[in-house]
Design a protein around this motif. Structure first.
Motif, PDB file in Angstrom:
ATOM      1  N   THR A  91       0.850  -1.191   0.000  1.00  0.00           N
ATOM      2  CA  THR A  91       0.000   0.000   0.000  1.00  0.00           C
ATOM      3  C   THR A  91       0.882   1.236   0.000  1.00  0.00           C
ATOM      4  O   THR A  91       2.032   1.186   0.437  1.00  0.00           O
ATOM      5  CB  THR A  91      -0.930   0.047   1.223  1.00  0.00           C
ATOM      6  OG1 THR A  91      -0.138  -0.008   2.403  1.00  0.00           O
ATOM      7  CG2 THR A  91      -1.929  -1.096   1.214  1.00  0.00           C
ATOM      8  N   ALA A  92       0.306   2.320  -0.497  1.00  0.00           N
ATOM      9  CA  ALA A  92       1.023   3.595  -0.527  1.00  0.00           C
ATOM     10  C   ALA A  92       0.113   4.665   0.050  1.00  0.00           C
ATOM     11  O   ALA A  92      -1.049   4.777  -0.345  1.00  0.00           O
ATOM     12  CB  ALA A  92       1.405   3.955  -1.962  1.00  0.00           C
ATOM     13  N   ILE A  93       0.614   5.390   1.026  1.00  0.00           N
ATOM     14  CA  ILE A  93      -0.121   6.522   1.603  1.00  0.00           C
ATOM     15  C   ILE A  93       0.926   7.487   2.128  1.00  0.00           C
ATOM     16  O   ILE A  93       2.043   7.060   2.446  1.00  0.00           O
ATOM     17  CB  ILE A  93      -1.090   6.040   2.714  1.00  0.00           C
ATOM     18  CG1 ILE A  93      -2.047   7.163   3.114  1.00  0.00           C
ATOM     19  CG2 ILE A  93      -0.325   5.528   3.947  1.00  0.00           C
ATOM     20  CD1 ILE A  93      -3.312   6.694   3.790  1.00  0.00           C
TER      21      ILE A  93
ATOM     22  N   ALA B 283     -10.156   9.871   8.168  1.00  0.00           N
ATOM     23  CA  ALA B 283      -8.944   9.152   7.756  1.00  0.00           C
ATOM     24  C   ALA B 283      -7.899  10.147   7.235  1.00  0.00           C
ATOM     25  O   ALA B 283      -6.708  10.031   7.541  1.00  0.00           O
ATOM     26  CB  ALA B 283      -9.282   8.124   6.686  1.00  0.00           C
ATOM     27  N   GLU B 284      -8.367  11.112   6.454  1.00  0.00           N
ATOM     28  CA  GLU B 284      -7.447  12.118   5.918  1.00  0.00           C
ATOM     29  C   GLU B 284      -6.845  12.949   7.060  1.00  0.00           C
ATOM     30  O   GLU B 284      -5.647  13.225   7.071  1.00  0.00           O
ATOM     31  CB  GLU B 284      -8.205  13.013   4.922  1.00  0.00           C
ATOM     32  CG  GLU B 284      -7.363  14.071   4.230  1.00  0.00           C
ATOM     33  CD  GLU B 284      -6.350  13.484   3.261  1.00  0.00           C
ATOM     34  OE1 GLU B 284      -6.505  12.318   2.864  1.00  0.00           O
ATOM     35  OE2 GLU B 284      -5.384  14.197   2.935  1.00  0.00           O
ATOM     36  N   ILE B 285      -7.687  13.339   8.018  1.00  0.00           N
ATOM     37  CA  ILE B 285      -7.204  14.148   9.148  1.00  0.00           C
ATOM     38  C   ILE B 285      -6.212  13.319   9.973  1.00  0.00           C
ATOM     39  O   ILE B 285      -5.158  13.811  10.378  1.00  0.00           O
ATOM     40  CB  ILE B 285      -8.398  14.642   9.996  1.00  0.00           C
ATOM     41  CG1 ILE B 285      -9.219  15.641   9.171  1.00  0.00           C
ATOM     42  CG2 ILE B 285      -7.918  15.289  11.288  1.00  0.00           C
ATOM     43  CD1 ILE B 285     -10.588  15.954   9.748  1.00  0.00           C
ATOM     44  N   ASP B 286      -6.530  12.050  10.174  1.00  0.00           N
ATOM     45  CA  ASP B 286      -5.601  11.162  10.879  1.00  0.00           C
ATOM     46  C   ASP B 286      -4.272  11.091  10.140  1.00  0.00           C
ATOM     47  O   ASP B 286      -3.202  11.114  10.750  1.00  0.00           O
ATOM     48  CB  ASP B 286      -6.190   9.755  10.988  1.00  0.00           C
ATOM     49  CG  ASP B 286      -7.007   9.586  12.259  1.00  0.00           C
ATOM     50  OD1 ASP B 286      -6.949  10.492  13.114  1.00  0.00           O
ATOM     51  OD2 ASP B 286      -7.700   8.561  12.385  1.00  0.00           O
ATOM     52  N   GLY B 287      -4.377  10.975   8.807  1.00  0.00           N
ATOM     53  CA  GLY B 287      -3.164  10.900   7.986  1.00  0.00           C
ATOM     54  C   GLY B 287      -2.299  12.131   8.195  1.00  0.00           C
ATOM     55  O   GLY B 287      -1.076  12.040   8.303  1.00  0.00           O
ATOM     56  N   LEU B 288      -2.938  13.283   8.274  1.00  0.00           N
ATOM     57  CA  LEU B 288      -2.183  14.519   8.491  1.00  0.00           C
ATOM     58  C   LEU B 288      -1.667  14.577   9.923  1.00  0.00           C
ATOM     59  O   LEU B 288      -0.557  15.023  10.174  1.00  0.00           O
ATOM     60  CB  LEU B 288      -3.082  15.726   8.205  1.00  0.00           C
ATOM     61  CG  LEU B 288      -3.532  15.850   6.754  1.00  0.00           C
ATOM     62  CD1 LEU B 288      -4.676  16.843   6.641  1.00  0.00           C
ATOM     63  CD2 LEU B 288      -2.358  16.286   5.875  1.00  0.00           C
TER      64      LEU B 288
END
Lengths: 662, 226
Positions: free
Chosen positions: A572-574, B76-81
């Protein structure tokens, strides 16, 4: 209003300034006076400022139209926004393209589908894009484009702007009369160009008349699958003339399509033996033949099984085509270029190229002539020739080197003039006549363009409902229009304003296209497209436009060694990591490297690049790809994300370690 | 014995005739308690809190919405950041609260059901927790945000740029390139309206039943004096 290139008159400027001062509300307290002084300083005329005002898009403002332009021998499609004339995208089609990873890890199978004779041909010569149509109008769903050099057709999905299929024509090796679509995209039509023996088998050119064949292929398009269905497609054999540009009938001419031809002389060249070269031999006769093909009738004939299997592909032979009355020809000015059907389908306009006229045929008259068998004879293959005078509606002298015609909504037609380097505007007759103040079938304007215009494209200008407004002149030479860029110079795509009736259609903008040679282009209203911002779900396989059940998922990343010795990598890529980051392989492993970009944010694209192994892939949000290779070279290979995806982009990497075999 | 206690707790009853005669007096507290119950039940289906994060590269912003039992939006995006500043995943926050939230709300509704039936000061005991619920929600939210914001991973990539901080539970805040705007959701506003209604209901409750309680008490005391 007219737009002469006049210097700003002081009085008019001060008047304008007075009027505009009240409107100037910017924080820097700029006024029209500043515009005026800047214009003076830069030597800009009122017309220049008008052109800028018509084309300039402030940051964040979006273009109204999209132009899908062929990329010529760049083998790609270029997408340009109008009126800003900004290049928005290239779409890799026949030629590998490393930004999209096309041919370097993604799309390899699609490229391979199109290899002629199984030989890796890694470029194409794209000429004529065709947007899919519903009832003769662009529907914004699909784009087709031909490859002239190897007679191939590509299908592009306009949801994700990726090529989905490349199909190789089994009968011929060059195409120019395509692609164009029937009014509901029943068929994508590909007309051959240079005659070759069937399947391009060997035959000496002395056998030209007997062994060399012309043809047109009707590829059945399956909208649900988003693919051309070869099993429901067929071809029609044509005389070995070099069939040229073509267009599908619509409304009044629905069920027909039209193809120009050159070399009805059947010239075979031979300059080395002091014979006339092709350029002389193929343009000796005063006329060539406009082919008129009844495709609905052809479809019936094909479905009735009256075909011959040639190279494993069903072909309606020339004999059958003549006997079934689905093919007629009529004289047209020699070496013509474009044949373009009017919006209502009632007129067919042929440009003479070597003749200063456009010749307008009436569909009504063609139908009558076919019904009454008003023939002036047969060609040497027995194809009935419709009597020219019985089918022609008008001829208009427009200038030198007329090539292609487009239409506006208001009774005007536009023809490119290659030799004159100009675009002509002329009035149509028939039911269009009342829309224009000028008399029918009359040249009303010629606007110089720079230089050697080939195709022109008006906004939705080849559909049943042209929009007018903009016309792009796709010029072959730019000569002095741009800063010198070495001996290889960009094409010049010039935007013309055709929104107003009357006599002017000023050039608004010059766009340099230094990446390919667009031939034809089509301009579609941008809001007709339904593009995806990200793939609908994570683990999406763009090739099948669905979820890939085996796509790597978060938490299930692994390197899996199979019983057959092959290796599957699930990655996976993130932002900002690949998982796993350490990949151990053994020299000789057969590898399938699956990667899913698990991002959902718009524009969070990752790249995946491996040195030595010649791999690069673009992974758009949600996309999953599978890259196949043999780990034949031992070593340590840092792979990385080739998109500047985040502040930790440089850290988004890993090591591939291929252990040497004992 | 126990019947006596129950009677003492639920307080004086009003006869149907009396109730019909003074419908406003005796109807109002019950009606308001009913409205509060409906509001609380409906609030379950609306967001209790939301936060918008604005940054240049997200022209439409990022949005996070908290319901009483789940989180939605760009979590999920906020967690990613957030992993760049070393903040734990938001899904780990207030897990217990999200699990029991709906049951507590149902318990509240049942309590208010009883509260409507009781005509003594014991009503206050049943109503008070519900009245304070919105405040408790916000305090809990604040404590979680404080806990998350102050306990950043010191080895996180952006630990030099972003120091531990307390995110704003309601109002405008900022972190990194983001402007955060936290607002109460429709559900929380409904709960707050319910709280106000409950306080008002208690006022009317007192006005309707206190004289009856006093009367009853007085009646009980009179024979003893004899």
């Amino acid at each position: 209003m007219t737009m002469k290139r006049s210097r700003l008159h002081p009085l008019s400027v001060s008047l304008a300034t007075l009027m505009m001062c009240g409107l100037a509300t910017t924080a820097q307290s700029q006024s029209m006076r500043d515009v005026e002084s800047l214009a003076k300083e830069r030597g800009l005329t009122t017309a220049d400022l008008m052109a800028a005002a018509k084309t300039y898009l402030p940051s964040g403002e979006l273009d109204e139209y999209l132009m899908f332009a062929s990329g010529g021998h760049a083998g790609q499609v270029f997408v340009v926004g109008l009126p800003s004339m900004r290049l928005l995208r290239s779409i890799a089609v026949f030629t590998p393209e490393s930004w999209q990873g096309w041919g370097f890890g993604v799309g390899n199978e699609i490229l391979e589908e199109g290899f002629p004779e199984g030989k890796a041909n890694l470029w194409g010569d794209t000429h004529h894009p065709a947007l899919s149509e519903t009832k003769g109008d662009y529907d914004g769903e699909w784009l087709f484009i031909n490859d002239k050099i190897n007679a191939r057709v590509a299908v592009i999905d306009l949801r994700d702007w990726e090529t989905k299929q490349i199909i190789k024509n089994p009968l011929t090796l060059s195409d120019h009369g395509g692609t164009f679509v029937t009014p509901n995209t029943e068929y994508v039509i590909e007309g051959g160009q240079y005659a070759v023996p069937w399947g391009s088998d060997y035959a000496p050119i002395s056998d030209y008349k007997e062994e060399y064949k012309g043809s047109v292929t009707l590829w059945k398009f399956d909208r649900n699958r988003g693919r051309i269905d070869k099993d429901q497609s067929f071809a029609i054999e044509l005389p070995p003339y070099w069939q040229d540009l073509s267009d599908a009938g619509k409304l009044a001419s629905d069920g027909f399509f039209f193809m120009n031809s050159l070399n009805t002389e059947l010239a075979t060249g031979g300059i080395q033996d002091k014979k006339p070269p092709f350029e002389a031999g193929a343009s000796r006769n005063a006329t060539d033949f406009l082919h008129i093909i009844d495709w609905r009738k052809a479809e019936e004939v094909y479905k009735a099984g009256k075909v011959e299997q040639i190279k494993g592909f069903p072909v309606i032979t020339l004999k059958t085509a003549i006997a079934e009355g689905l093919l007629h020809v009529t004289p047209e000015p020699r070496s013509p270029h474009g044949v373009d059907v009017a919006p209502k389908g009632d007129f067919i306009v042929v440009s003479g190229k070597l003749d200063p006229h456009v010749t307008i045929y009436s569909m009504d008259k063609i139908k009558k002539a076919i019904a009454n068998k008003t023939f002036s004879g047969n060609d040497e293959f027995g194809v009935p020739i419709l009597d020219f005078d019985s089918v022609v509606e008008a001829r208009i002298e427009v200038g030198l080197g007329p090539l292609h015609t487009q239409y506006g909504p208001d009774g005007y037609a536009y023809t490119s003039l290659y030799l004159d380097s100009a675009v002509a505007r002329w009035t149509m007759g028939g039911t269009y006549g009342s829309l224009t103040p000028e008399p029918d079938w009359t040249l009303v304007q010629k606007t110089p363009v720079h230089y050697n215009v080939g195709h022109i494209a008006a906004a939705e200008g080849d559909t049943v409902s042209p929009d007018g407004k903009y016309l792009v002149s796709l010029n072959k030479w730019s000569v002095d229009r741009f800063v010198q860029t070495g001996p290889l110079m960009p094409q010049n795509l010039q935007l013309l304003d055709i929104s107003e009736q009357g006599t002017t259609m000023p050039v608004l903008y010059d766009m340099a296209m230094g990446v390919g040679e667009p031939h034809y282009a089509q301009i579609i209203k941008a809001d007709k497209l339904n593009s995806w911002a990200v793939y609908p779900e994570t683990g999406w396989d763009p090739h099948v436009q669905n979820i890939e059940p085996m796509a790597p998922k978060k938490g299930m990343e692994r390197v899996q060694r199979n019983d057959d010795g092959s290796v599957d990598i699930y990655m996976t890529a993130i932002r900002s990591h690949f998982n796993p980051e350490h990949i151990y392989l053994k020299q000789g492993d057969t590898v399938r490297w699956h990667i899913t970009n698990t991002e959902r944010a718009v524009d969070a694209t990752h790249g995946f690049a491996v040195p030595v192994y010649n791999i690069t892939a673009s992974l758009e949000p949600g996309e999953t790809v599978t890259i196949k290779f043999d780990a034949d070279t031992p070593g340590t290979f840092p792979f990385y994300c080739s998109e500047f995806c985040s502040a930790l982009h440089l850290e988004m990497m890993g090591y591939l370690m291929v252990e040497p075999a004992e | 014995m126990s019947a006596g206690i129950i009677e003492k707790i639920i307080g004086p009853r009003v006869s149907p005739e009396e109730s019909a005669k003074h419908s406003f007096r005796y109807g109002t507290p019950g009606f308001m308690l009913l409205v509060a119950r409906v509001l609380l039940l409906v609030s379950l289906f609306f967001p209790y809190w939301q936060m918008e994060l604005q940054a240049p590269q997200y022209p439409d912003g990022l949005h996070m919405t908290a319901f009483l039992n789940h989180l939605t939006g760009d979590v999920a995006e906020i967690d990613g950041l957030n992993h760049y500043i070393g903040m734990r995943s938001l899904f780990e926050a207030a897990q217990l609260e999200r699990t029991v939230g709906v049951f507590i709300m149902i318990a509240f509704v049942v309590m208010l059901e009883f509260a409507a039936y009781i005509h003594t000061r014991w009503t206050v005991l049943l109503v008070a927790p519900v009245v304070f619920f919105p405040v408790v929600f916000l305090v809990d939210l604040h404590l979680w945000m404080r806990h998350f914001g102050l306990n950043l991973d010191p080895h996180a990539p952006l630990s030099n740029a972003v120091k531990p901080f307390v995110p704003t539970a309601i109002g405008k805040g900022g972190i990194g390139q983001f402007v955060t705007i936290a607002t109460p959701g429709t559900g929380l506003i409904m709960a707050a309206v319910a709280s106000i209604m409950l306080v008002v209901a208690l006022f009317f409750h007192r006005r309707a039943y206190l004289p009856l309680v006093k009367q009853k008490r007085a009646a009980a005391e009179t024979p003893a004096a004899n």
